[in-house]
Design an enzyme around this catalytic site. Structure first.
Site, PDB file in Angstrom:
ATOM      1  N   CYS A  54     -47.169  -5.709 -18.943  1.00  0.00           N
ATOM      2  CA  CYS A  54     -48.187  -5.108 -19.821  1.00  0.00           C
ATOM      3  C   CYS A  54     -49.075  -4.145 -19.058  1.00  0.00           C
ATOM      4  O   CYS A  54     -49.585  -3.185 -19.620  1.00  0.00           O
ATOM      5  CB  CYS A  54     -49.020  -6.203 -20.477  1.00  0.00           C
ATOM      6  SG  CYS A  54     -49.570  -7.443 -19.309  1.00  0.00           S
ATOM      7  N   GLU A  58     -46.634   2.102 -25.760  1.00  0.00           N
ATOM      8  CA  GLU A  58     -46.125   1.171 -24.763  1.00  0.00           C
ATOM      9  C   GLU A  58     -44.628   0.958 -25.000  1.00  0.00           C
ATOM     10  O   GLU A  58     -44.203   0.634 -26.108  1.00  0.00           O
ATOM     11  CB  GLU A  58     -46.862  -0.164 -24.880  1.00  0.00           C
ATOM     12  CG  GLU A  58     -46.415  -1.161 -23.819  1.00  0.00           C
ATOM     13  CD  GLU A  58     -47.167  -2.477 -23.891  1.00  0.00           C
ATOM     14  OE1 GLU A  58     -47.360  -2.994 -24.998  1.00  0.00           O
ATOM     15  OE2 GLU A  58     -47.541  -2.984 -22.819  1.00  0.00           O
ATOM     16  N   GLU A  79     -54.631 -11.002 -24.696  1.00  0.00           N
ATOM     17  CA  GLU A  79     -54.222 -10.158 -23.579  1.00  0.00           C
ATOM     18  C   GLU A  79     -53.047  -9.364 -24.110  1.00  0.00           C
ATOM     19  O   GLU A  79     -51.950  -9.893 -24.265  1.00  0.00           O
ATOM     20  CB  GLU A  79     -53.870 -11.025 -22.372  1.00  0.00           C
ATOM     21  CG  GLU A  79     -53.940 -10.276 -21.069  1.00  0.00           C
ATOM     22  CD  GLU A  79     -52.639  -9.581 -20.737  1.00  0.00           C
ATOM     23  OE1 GLU A  79     -52.489  -8.407 -21.162  1.00  0.00           O
ATOM     24  OE2 GLU A  79     -51.789 -10.193 -20.100  1.00  0.00           O
ATOM     25  N   LYS A 108     -46.622 -22.497 -26.896  1.00  0.00           N
ATOM     26  CA  LYS A 108     -45.348 -22.002 -27.431  1.00  0.00           C
ATOM     27  C   LYS A 108     -44.794 -20.924 -26.503  1.00  0.00           C
ATOM     28  O   LYS A 108     -45.313 -19.820 -26.440  1.00  0.00           O
ATOM     29  CB  LYS A 108     -45.493 -21.424 -28.839  1.00  0.00           C
ATOM     30  CG  LYS A 108     -44.108 -21.169 -29.457  1.00  0.00           C
ATOM     31  CD  LYS A 108     -44.105 -20.157 -30.583  1.00  0.00           C
ATOM     32  CE  LYS A 108     -44.046 -18.734 -30.145  1.00  0.00           C
ATOM     33  NZ  LYS A 108     -42.758 -18.290 -29.581  1.00  0.00           N
TER      34      LYS A 108
END
Lengths: 492, 303
Positions: free
Chosen positions: A305, A403, A271, A197
């Site tokens: 990331c 983040e 991850e 996806k």
């Protein structure tokens, strides 16, 4: 003072003094359909519920295509197709399986330019990055893993690796084709079949990959692509006939996935997010370090990331580094992602732009001193954000802890290596870190004590299919790439 | 009881507490093992366990607070333990085998007392398994490390590092061998461990703590809490400073709970469910790899 003024005079203002001529990449030979369906069992299938959503060009806000919205029943179809294909695909000798992946790698290389342009159109990243990083690395991932397909027993001495079955893979919007390659290549090489996806805002290159797979005559059902948003992903995660979930994305969603598949026996790799410290020691080569800081945080608009979003600079060189950093930031070209001179493209989506702006406001509120380069942002309805840095933030401030996933750098200083290590490790994340110093012994002192899965010493944001990637702590578990990445897709 | 004056040789004990010579035996108090010390549970609770000779031992029913205390000392001990040289760790772990061999008869007796099927065989296998894992301390890294041929002028290598603090839920069967296997696979790489032991195995586990204690293993590297798995598991899996949970017991509902609650801080959850812990599959480097993290380092070459 007079000397300083003089220097100020000689500074070139890239916005006014020295403008680059436009150098846009041509989009003439690029084929993007008006509408895309799911790719299931080797053919294009309209969504069972008939729903579509738009994918837009974040540099203009204009629609690029209508994309099928995946429902639970679409996921059922895709998983059934993958299950049907699993037997024959896993029974295929490794050598033959490998050749399919080699062919795939070659096809991506041949269509690289089209992929690169579409990646920049759909995601807003500078064409220079799409061309030099995303697409070549995606091809390299397939090429690397293709060669593993008939050598798996050598990767696990004393054991007999077997594929898991059907893998459900959910990927983010920051490196759309590259993430698809990271997920697909090891799964397929080890004999699994896949339902992938892509991210809601960047589905186009995965769908172009489906076209390529189709043109290649790839065995039907081995790779299935179902597009959609979070609900589609959730349906995939919860499907009872999935053996493995691989997810790249935010830590919050990763935790939800981990919780939701408890007790099902599904294998999982995650991850997730990061808040990497990029640590500059006083004996570093400063000009190189400044380039590393820029690349660390402003690469791909900071939608990375493993971005070096916390700069830790030794106090003795702090003012020098920050001055050079600000000078360098002023030379960054913000604008049309398709322009070859562009350093900073468009923010991936309106929602992400809002998130970033919220953090920038918060940084000022929490007492940080903001710096953004001069000059204006491109006109029009695109989503833009200037490269930003904050100084004077406390360790407890939100911009140091959370983040942001945008071009926002939080600068802190330190005196001793121990202090740098304490600050760097003082986070629930542990994906990556950077260290800059010319002393070898210091490099290893730092790299061995940093709690992170990838450490860049005197470099930053380098990726390679042979190099395992993945985090410590709340940045997830499992590795992607290299020999270590294979174990995420096998059982014994 | 002592209504009339009698000689001690005339006293009878219902469960063998008096030696044939008439000497009254001294019992052992079983406590917990935390931070290299043997404290009682702060909760003051106990589970009485009746051994095969009808004697009763009181096993501590460890609490949430005991577990949290163990995490604090384990975290403190972990960095020092992982900094030891691999050779040193190997020697300390081998020393555990030496100490256990010296107490072979005692452990056979303890296992008999709780009704184990093959006590001598289990002690033998446990000692040999310690020796097996001790030897991995300076070898597993070479098996799992790589120098990665990246496409560019960079030196790039990957090495395993210990995950950190690992909680291990031990099963009821194979009391000594299961404990030893999971413990050694965890500590050999430099993790600190906290073992959760079912009360029935408490005497075996806490006596093993005496073995560990005399093997130069630094305090806090291994901590042993006896108590109810069902009660302690939510505190284990929800704890934000535990990096991994090894579930070696047999209850699927509890495993499911651990997998679910461990998402709080993305804990690694490893399920090891074996009917027979002498299984050859439990040797080799792969159990060690369950509780390590792969760290990859990049450095430019000649730039």
């Amino acid at each position: 003072m007079a000397k300083k003024k003089n220097k100020e005079k000689t500074r070139i203002h890239f916005d006014t003094d020295w403008k680059y001529d436009p150098a846009p990449e041509s989009v003439e030979h690029i084929k993007v359909n008006k509408q895309y369906e799911h790719y299931i069992g080797g053919s294009w299938k309209s969504p069972n519920e008939g729903k579509y959503f738009n994918t837009v060009n974040p540099a203009s806000g204009k629609r690029l295509a209508r994309i099928a919205s995946g429902s639970t029943s679409d996921i059922d179809d895709a998983v059934a197709a993958a299950r049907k294909a699993f037997g024959p695909w896993s029974a295929l000798p490794g050598k033959e399986r490998g050749k399919w992946l080699f062919k795939l790698a070659r096809q991506i290389q041949e269509r690289a330019r089209e992929f690169a342009v579409i990646e920049s159109l759909d995601g807003g990243k500078p064409i220079r990055e799409s061309k030099a990083v995303d697409i070549p690395l995606a091809a390299a991932h397939f090429f690397y893993h293709a060669g593993w397909a008939d050598k798996l027993t050598y990767a696990f001495p004393g054991r007999n690796p077997e594929p898991l079955g059907v893998a459900g893979q959910i990927i983010p919007w920051n490196f759309p084709l590259l993430m698809a390659a990271w997920k697909l290549a090891p799964a397929l090489a080890t004999g699994n079949t896949v339902v992938l996806k892509p991210a809601e805002t960047t589905p186009l290159t995965a769908l172009k990959l489906a076209e390529l797979i189709d043109d290649l005559g790839f065995p039907p059902g081995v790779i299935n692509i179902v597009t959609g948003a979070g609900d589609t992903g959730a349906a995939l995660v919860q499907h009872p006939d999935i053996d493995k979930i691989a997810f790249t994305g935010s830590t919050d969603v990763g935790k939800e996935i981990q919780k939701s598949i408890a007790g099902t026996g599904k294998k999982l790799t995650l991850e997730l997010g990061g808040k990497a410290a990029n640590i500059i020691l006083e004996d570093a080569a400063i000009d190189q370090a400044v380039e590393g800081i820029i690349n660390g945080i402003y690469f791909n608009q900071g939608h990375v990331c493993c971005a070096g979003s916390r700069l830790l600079v030794q106090e003795s060189i702090e003012s020098k580094v920050i001055k050079k950093l600000k000078d360098r930031m002023s030379t960054l070209v913000i604008g049309d992602p398709l322009d070859k001179n562009t350093d900073i493209g468009a923010i991936n989506s309106r929602a992400q732009l809002k998130t970033i702006q919220k953090y920038i406001e918060l940084g000022a509120k929490e007492g940080g001193e903001i710096f953004q380069c001069e000059g204006s942002l491109p006109d029009g309805k695109g989503f833009w954000c200037k490269p930003t840095l904050f100084t004077g933030l406390a360790q407890s401030s939100t911009l140091v802890k959370e983040e942001i996933f945008g071009p926002v750098l939080a600068v802190q200083s330190f005196r001793t290596l121990e202090e740098a290590l304490t600050k760097a490790n003082n986070t629930p994340y542990g994906l990556s870190a950077g260290v800059w110093t010319d002393k070898g012994a210091k490099i290893f002192k730092m790299t061995t004590k940093l709690k992170a899965g990838i450490i860049w010493a005197n470099t930053y944001n380098k990726f390679d299919p042979a190099s395992p990637f993945g985090g410590y702590k709340e940045s997830g578990f499992g590795r992607e790439g290299g020999l270590h990445g294979l174990s995420a897709y096998v059982t014994f | 009881m002592a209504e009339k004056k009698i000689k001690s040789t005339e006293i009878e004990s219902s469960n063998g507490q008096v030696h044939a010579s008439g000497r009254v035996l001294v019992d052992k108090t079983y406590k917990l093992y935390i931070g290299g010390a043997f404290p009682r549970t702060e909760s003051g609770r106990y589970t009485p366990i009746t051994l095969n000779d009808n004697s009763v031992v009181n096993i501590c029913e460890g609490s949430r607070k005991d577990f949290r205390e163990a995490v604090v000392v384990a975290r403190k001990a972990q960095s020092g333990w992982s900094k030891r040289t691999a050779y040193n760790r190997g020697q300390i772990l081998y020393r555990i085998a030496e100490m256990l061999e010296a107490r072979h008869a005692q452990f056979v007796d303890l296992l008999e007392q709780i009704g184990s099927e093959n006590p001598a065989g289990e002690v033998d296998a446990s000692i040999d398994r310690i020796v097996h894992y001790a030897g991995w301390s300076d070898k597993y890294q070479q098996v799992f490390s790589t120098v990665n041929p990246v496409s560019g002028p960079y030196f790039n290598f990957s090495v395993p590092e210990p995950t950190g603090v690992v909680a291990i839920i031990c099963p009821q069967h194979n009391p000594l061998l299961a404990l030893i296997t999971n413990l050694l696979a965890g500590v050999v790489s430099g993790n600190a461990c906290i073992l959760i032991i079912p009360p029935i195995n408490g005497a075996v586990a806490i006596t093993l703590a005496e073995v560990l204690h005399t093997s130069d293993l630094p305090g806090g590297v291994v901590n042993i809490i006896t108590g109810s798995e069902a009660e302690l598991v939510p505190h284990v899996s929800g704890h934000m400073d535990v990096n991994a949970v090894v579930y070696a017991s047999d209850h699927q509902d509890i495993l499911r709970l651990i997998q679910s609650e461990s998402s709080a801080n993305v804990k690694r959850v490893i399920a090891r469910q074996y009917e027979d812990w002498s299984d050859a599959e439990l040797e080799g480097p792969y159990l060690i790899s369950d509780t390590v993290e792969i760290k990859t380092t990049w450095h430019p070459i000649g730039q």
